[in-house]
Motif scaffolding. Structure first.
Motif, PDB file in Angstrom:
ATOM      1  N   ILE A 236       0.870 -39.970  57.179  1.00 21.83           N
ATOM      2  CA  ILE A 236       0.208 -41.213  56.792  1.00 21.83           C
ATOM      3  C   ILE A 236       0.996 -42.525  57.468  1.00 21.83           C
ATOM      4  O   ILE A 236       2.227 -42.387  57.732  1.00 21.83           O
ATOM      5  CB  ILE A 236       0.539 -41.179  55.198  1.00 21.83           C
ATOM      6  N   ARG A 237       0.278 -43.388  57.841  1.00 23.30           N
ATOM      7  CA  ARG A 237       0.791 -44.911  58.332  1.00 23.30           C
ATOM      8  C   ARG A 237      -0.066 -45.748  57.949  1.00 23.30           C
ATOM      9  O   ARG A 237      -0.997 -45.757  57.150  1.00 23.30           O
ATOM     10  CB  ARG A 237       0.474 -44.744  59.980  1.00 23.30           C
ATOM     11  N   THR A 238       0.848 -46.948  57.918  1.00 22.32           N
ATOM     12  CA  THR A 238       0.362 -48.215  57.291  1.00 22.32           C
ATOM     13  C   THR A 238       0.512 -49.330  58.203  1.00 22.32           C
ATOM     14  O   THR A 238       1.620 -49.193  58.780  1.00 22.32           O
ATOM     15  CB  THR A 238       0.959 -48.649  55.760  1.00 22.32           C
ATOM     16  N   PRO A 239      -0.126 -50.464  58.109  1.00 20.05           N
ATOM     17  CA  PRO A 239       0.116 -51.771  59.214  1.00 20.05           C
ATOM     18  C   PRO A 239       1.658 -51.977  59.040  1.00 20.05           C
ATOM     19  O   PRO A 239       2.158 -52.809  59.946  1.00 20.05           O
ATOM     20  CB  PRO A 239      -0.902 -52.630  58.961  1.00 20.05           C
ATOM     21  N   GLU A 240       2.250 -51.926  57.759  1.00 14.98           N
ATOM     22  CA  GLU A 240       3.550 -52.596  57.504  1.00 14.98           C
ATOM     23  C   GLU A 240       4.529 -51.669  58.328  1.00 14.98           C
ATOM     24  O   GLU A 240       5.668 -52.403  58.751  1.00 14.98           O
ATOM     25  CB  GLU A 240       3.909 -52.399  56.083  1.00 14.98           C
ATOM     26  N   LEU A 241       4.197 -50.669  58.724  1.00 14.99           N
ATOM     27  CA  LEU A 241       5.312 -49.770  59.312  1.00 14.99           C
ATOM     28  C   LEU A 241       5.267 -50.176  60.927  1.00 14.99           C
ATOM     29  O   LEU A 241       4.355 -50.239  61.674  1.00 14.99           O
ATOM     30  CB  LEU A 241       4.978 -48.371  59.399  1.00 14.99           C
ATOM     31  N   ILE A 242       6.431 -50.412  61.336  1.00 11.29           N
ATOM     32  CA  ILE A 242       6.771 -50.786  62.854  1.00 11.29           C
ATOM     33  C   ILE A 242       6.937 -49.270  63.606  1.00 11.29           C
ATOM     34  O   ILE A 242       7.724 -48.443  63.561  1.00 11.29           O
ATOM     35  CB  ILE A 242       8.021 -51.523  63.046  1.00 11.29           C
ATOM     36  N   GLU A 243       6.142 -49.328  64.644  1.00 12.61           N
ATOM     37  CA  GLU A 243       5.912 -48.069  65.500  1.00 12.61           C
ATOM     38  C   GLU A 243       5.578 -48.474  66.713  1.00 12.61           C
ATOM     39  O   GLU A 243       4.832 -49.379  67.035  1.00 12.61           O
ATOM     40  CB  GLU A 243       5.256 -46.930  64.808  1.00 12.61           C
ATOM     41  N   VAL A 244       6.181 -47.890  67.988  1.00 10.77           N
ATOM     42  CA  VAL A 244       5.756 -47.727  69.036  1.00 10.77           C
ATOM     43  C   VAL A 244       5.796 -46.474  69.732  1.00 10.77           C
ATOM     44  O   VAL A 244       6.198 -45.727  69.273  1.00 10.77           O
ATOM     45  CB  VAL A 244       7.173 -48.545  70.009  1.00 10.77           C
ATOM     46  N   SER A 245       4.750 -46.424  70.654  1.00 13.88           N
ATOM     47  CA  SER A 245       4.483 -45.082  71.157  1.00 13.88           C
ATOM     48  C   SER A 245       4.124 -45.141  72.929  1.00 13.88           C
ATOM     49  O   SER A 245       4.101 -45.931  73.406  1.00 13.88           O
ATOM     50  CB  SER A 245       3.200 -44.651  70.595  1.00 13.88           C
ATOM     51  N   ARG A 246       4.267 -43.973  73.457  1.00 13.46           N
ATOM     52  CA  ARG A 246       4.035 -43.594  74.757  1.00 13.46           C
ATOM     53  C   ARG A 246       3.331 -42.386  75.066  1.00 13.46           C
ATOM     54  O   ARG A 246       3.864 -41.520  74.437  1.00 13.46           O
ATOM     55  CB  ARG A 246       5.380 -43.626  75.556  1.00 13.46           C
ATOM     56  N   ALA A 247       2.054 -42.457  75.441  1.00 15.22           N
ATOM     57  CA  ALA A 247       1.318 -41.298  75.932  1.00 15.22           C
ATOM     58  C   ALA A 247       1.583 -41.000  77.370  1.00 15.22           C
ATOM     59  O   ALA A 247       1.592 -41.983  78.042  1.00 15.22           O
ATOM     60  CB  ALA A 247      -0.024 -41.392  75.454  1.00 15.22           C
ATOM     61  N   PHE A 248       1.441 -39.791  77.685  1.00 13.60           N
ATOM     62  CA  PHE A 248       1.667 -39.220  79.090  1.00 13.60           C
ATOM     63  C   PHE A 248       0.345 -38.701  79.628  1.00 13.60           C
ATOM     64  O   PHE A 248      -0.454 -37.958  79.078  1.00 13.60           O
ATOM     65  CB  PHE A 248       2.906 -38.376  79.071  1.00 13.60           C
ATOM     66  N   ALA A 249       0.112 -39.138  80.883  1.00 10.51           N
ATOM     67  CA  ALA A 249      -0.972 -38.502  81.585  1.00 10.51           C
ATOM     68  C   ALA A 249      -0.684 -37.055  82.098  1.00 10.51           C
ATOM     69  O   ALA A 249      -1.820 -36.145  81.889  1.00 10.51           O
ATOM     70  CB  ALA A 249      -1.388 -39.378  82.726  1.00 10.51           C
ATOM     71  N   GLU A 250       0.354 -36.704  82.216  1.00 13.38           N
ATOM     72  CA  GLU A 250       0.863 -35.520  82.565  1.00 13.38           C
ATOM     73  C   GLU A 250       1.920 -35.074  81.563  1.00 13.38           C
ATOM     74  O   GLU A 250       2.959 -35.798  81.190  1.00 13.38           O
ATOM     75  CB  GLU A 250       1.289 -35.077  83.940  1.00 13.38           C
ATOM     76  N   PRO A 251       1.640 -33.863  80.748  1.00 18.10           N
ATOM     77  CA  PRO A 251       2.883 -33.553  79.781  1.00 18.10           C
ATOM     78  C   PRO A 251       4.233 -33.559  80.334  1.00 18.10           C
ATOM     79  O   PRO A 251       4.458 -32.909  81.421  1.00 18.10           O
ATOM     80  CB  PRO A 251       2.461 -32.175  79.464  1.00 18.10           C
ATOM     81  N   ILE A 252       5.056 -33.699  79.420  1.00 21.04           N
ATOM     82  CA  ILE A 252       6.469 -33.800  80.065  1.00 21.04           C
ATOM     83  C   ILE A 252       7.357 -32.643  79.083  1.00 21.04           C
ATOM     84  O   ILE A 252       6.967 -32.346  78.056  1.00 21.04           O
ATOM     85  CB  ILE A 252       7.292 -35.189  79.808  1.00 21.04           C
ATOM     86  N   GLY A 253       8.375 -32.137  79.368  1.00 23.19           N
ATOM     87  CA  GLY A 253       9.091 -31.145  78.707  1.00 23.19           C
ATOM     88  C   GLY A 253      10.544 -31.383  79.069  1.00 23.19           C
ATOM     89  O   GLY A 253      11.254 -30.504  78.356  1.00 23.19           O
ATOM     90  N   ALA A 254      10.863 -31.797  80.234  1.00 19.35           N
ATOM     91  CA  ALA A 254      12.348 -31.832  80.600  1.00 19.35           C
ATOM     92  C   ALA A 254      13.149 -32.545  79.825  1.00 19.35           C
ATOM     93  O   ALA A 254      12.769 -33.692  79.525  1.00 19.35           O
ATOM     94  CB  ALA A 254      12.621 -32.224  81.981  1.00 19.35           C
ATOM     95  N   ALA A 255      14.417 -32.065  79.575  1.00 18.41           N
ATOM     96  CA  ALA A 255      15.584 -32.785  78.462  1.00 18.41           C
ATOM     97  C   ALA A 255      15.791 -34.367  78.937  1.00 18.41           C
ATOM     98  O   ALA A 255      15.670 -35.244  78.162  1.00 18.41           O
ATOM     99  CB  ALA A 255      16.593 -32.072  78.251  1.00 18.41           C
ATOM    100  N   GLU A 256      15.720 -34.378  80.200  1.00 18.27           N
ATOM    101  CA  GLU A 256      16.220 -35.712  80.885  1.00 18.27           C
ATOM    102  C   GLU A 256      14.999 -36.727  80.793  1.00 18.27           C
ATOM    103  O   GLU A 256      15.259 -37.810  80.476  1.00 18.27           O
ATOM    104  CB  GLU A 256      16.565 -35.495  82.361  1.00 18.27           C
ATOM    105  N   THR A 257      13.784 -36.221  80.992  1.00 22.34           N
ATOM    106  CA  THR A 257      12.657 -37.038  80.796  1.00 22.34           C
ATOM    107  C   THR A 257      12.352 -37.356  79.605  1.00 22.34           C
ATOM    108  O   THR A 257      12.217 -38.428  79.278  1.00 22.34           O
ATOM    109  CB  THR A 257      11.570 -36.187  81.288  1.00 22.34           C
TER     110      THR A 257
END
Length: 503
Positions: A236-257
């Motif tokens: 569940i999400r509401t407009p009051e919650l502050i959130e930022v996101s990042r989508a990746f064109a290629e999936p990532i998996g390495a811990a450093e990344t």
């Protein structure tokens, strides 16, 4: 393995009505009445109404005839849905990073990454039930390996808390009715016509004929329940919650990344918080994988914070728990709990001595699942009520312990019964026997008389305790008391108790 919690609120409509109008007496029976044209029927009934024979689906006229004093309230599905959403948002800040509404009468939580903060599954479920009950909401809580199994057990098993052991889904749900499989009513009715009654019977039937007649829905629900198909929970999400996101064109998996992008998301989140003059208290990192599953990590702080370096460290200390699987396609950082945070002018150390800030240590211990708190005084003469647990970074209270008598360094939560030999009414014990060991008393001080708090409990109107400090042959000192004044039986039963140990 992910564990899912289902919270079932069987009396949500009637509980909402009682919370909206506290003047309704607790013994008053309530029934919620739904309408469709000229038809009126009971859509929900509280425990008192059910005890009198009122049932959901019953015509309203019949319900009123059964129970003349029944309070009948028109159904308000919009208000019920709004109440359930408010409860879900509250649960999001308290229990888990992933919380969603489950139908019209429940919630579903993914507790991975957050159950250790509650002390484990059993304490967590007990705490959930107690907190809902304290808010006047009747609840049943179940935990299982899948959403479907937890949903079914919470609604079928008449216990407040249900724990389905890992890998025991089949045994837990095979005898439950078909209606708990979350299938459309039309399909459930047709299956019953064919002779199916339980989930186990349906699961042991060949899949092809069922799919040919009813489509893929039955197979999908069975696979989700028995952990053969994932069922992601959309939080569940509401407009009051502050959130930022990042989508990746290629999936990532390495811990450093992963750590690199988590650091960038923290910078973005802090910028948004700074614009609104807020500091974060609880932050969730939601990891969305290419297979449709989600994983979450929660980090909390003792005080509102927007320090980039510190918030980044809190998450990087735990990103090794992320299992990328076939890859991560999106990272989201959500400030689920934030508070006002003003900029402060820090004085030079040449002018004012700097104070040591221990909140970083509190944050580290808290995010490891340790229960961190301070003990603060409470205005009470009864020893076990004179202390309370407060947040470790809470402001100092104005109360203080003002006693002329000595107090032990260790006070028991509950007094421990002992056997004592003493002359009544005012003489200290000559010997005590505690946990099977006898202690001869060489020195003693007392009595200190403590009276009951009659304004809190009627049973304490005449209650009295006489406390003594006693020292045994080896110099060990104990704090013991006798229940009652030793003369009047109304003041206590003259039993002796151990209540504390001195240094």
């Amino acid at each position: 393995m992910t564990r899912v919690v289902s919270i079932y609120l069987p009396d949500l409509p009637t509980d909402r009505i009682r919370r909206a109008d506290p003047s309704i007496p607790p013994e008053q029976a309530i029934a919620v009445i739904a309408r469709s044209g000229s038809k009126r029927w009971v859509s929900a009934a509280d425990a008192a109404a059910r005890k009198a024979g009122v049932r959901a689906g019953m015509p309203a006229a019949k319900a009123q005839a059964i129970f003349r004093d029944l309070m009948m309230v028109d159904a308000d599905p919009v208000a019920d849905a709004a109440a359930l959403e408010r409860i879900a948002l509250w649960a999001l800040t308290v229990y888990s990073p992933i919380v969603a509404v489950d139908g019209t009468d429940g919630l579903v939580l993914d507790t991975e990454g957050a159950d250790h903060l509650q002390g484990g599954e059993e304490p967590m479920l007990t705490r959930v039930a107690n907190q809902f009950n304290a808010k006047g909401l009747k609840v049943r809580v179940a935990i299982a390996d899948t959403w479907g199994a937890a949903h079914a057990c919470a609604r079928a098993i008449k216990r407040e808390t249900v724990i389905v052991p890992k890998g025991e889904i089949v045994r837990a749900v095979e005898k439950l009715p078909l209606s708990l499989l979350r299938l459309p009513d039309k399909i459930v009715g047709d299956l019953r016509t064919l002779g199916f009654q339980s989930i186990g019977e349906l699961a042991n039937t060949a899949r092809a004929p069922l799919a040919l007649r009813f489509g893929p829905e039955i197979g999908r629900r069975l696979d989700q329940m028995f952990c053969r198909m994932s069922e992601p929970i959309d939080p569940i999400r509401t407009p009051e919650l502050i959130e930022v996101s990042r989508a990746f064109a290629e999936p990532i998996g390495a811990a450093e990344t992963i750590n690199k992008y988590v650091g960038r998301l923290v910078v973005q989140l802090v910028d948004e918080l700074q614009k609104k003059g807020l500091g974060v208290r609880r932050t969730d990192l939601i990891v969305e994988k290419v297979d449709g599953t989600r994983q979450a990590i929660r980090a909390g702080t003792a005080k509102p914070a927007r320090d980039v370096a510190w918030l980044t460290k809190l998450f990087r200390d735990r990103t090794e728990k992320i299992e990328p699987g076939f890859g991560i396609e999106k990272l989201t950082l959500v400030a689920v709990m934030s508070e006002a945070l003003d900029e402060e002018q820090k004085s030079s150390s040449l002018v004012e001595e700097q104070t040591t800030d221990i909140t970083p240590l509190i944050d580290i211990l808290g995010n490891r699942g340790q229960r961190v708190y301070r003990v603060a005084p409470v205005a009470s003469d009864v020893p076990e009520r004179s202390v309370q647990k407060v947040a470790p970074a809470a402001d100092a209270t104005e109360e203080c312990w003002a006693h002329h008598w000595r107090r032990p360094v260790r006070l028991f939560d509950r007094p421990d019964r002992i056997t004592a030999i003493a002359l009544t009414p005012d003489h200290p014990p000559r010997s005590i026997t505690w946990r099977g060991k006898r202690h001869n008393v060489k020195r003693a001080d007392g009595p200190e008389r403590v009276f009951g708090e009659w304004w809190k409990r009627d049973s304490e109107l005449e209650a009295v305790r006489d406390y003594y400090v006693v020292e045994n042959e080896t110099g060990e000192r104990y704090w013991v008391f006798r229940s009652g004044d030793g003369v009047d039986p109304e003041t206590g039963d003259r039993q002796w108790f151990m209540h504390g140990i001195f240094a």
